[in-house]
Write an enzyme that holds these catalytic residues in place. Sequence first.
Site, short mmCIF file in Angstrom:
data_model
loop_
_atom_site.label_atom_id
_atom_site.label_comp_id
_atom_site.label_asym_id
_atom_site.label_seq_id
_atom_site.Cartn_x
_atom_site.Cartn_y
_atom_site.Cartn_z
CB ILE A 43 86.87 66.47 23.34
CG1 ILE A 43 86.88 65.70 24.67
CG2 ILE A 43 85.75 65.96 22.44
CD1 ILE A 43 85.66 65.92 25.53
CB CYS A 44 88.68 70.33 19.92
SG CYS A 44 87.26 71.10 20.74
CB THR A 45 93.20 67.44 19.89
OG1 THR A 45 93.52 68.78 20.25
CG2 THR A 45 94.40 66.78 19.23
#
Length: 146
Positions: A43-45
């Site tokens: 999700i961060c990516t």
Amino acid sequence: MLKVGDSAPVFTATSTKGTTDLRNHIGKENIVLIFYPGDDTPICTKQLCAVQDHYTKIEQTNTVVFGVNPGGMDKKRSFADKFRYEFPLIVDEDESIRKAYDVGKVLGLFFQQRIVYIIDKNGTIIYAKKGNPPVSELLQVIENQA
């Protein structure tokens, strides 16, 4: 979590692009601070790649972007290089920035929350939202400052 209208705490920290001092940006440009839980996680990516995809447009609005989490520099550099992020990823190993911005922890207090702040040129928070807001929403807030 800090609120719209609060003064943004200033800090100096190490980043993937050298030393970052928020004082150098206050009075000159808007600032987007993205507090994200982990480097090179799905999700961060997705969140940071979405920002990178629109980075030229963000820069055109006289705005800088910083990603912040407590991960170490080696992992940050690898993550930034892998996805060619043009904006700095800030190391907050002692979590002083997270605490100054009142970013909580989740999952057994292991990961910091995902929060996005936008700070105007005067150093005032004009946007504060948990989660992964769309870049279009961030741009709309920034463009309304012009």
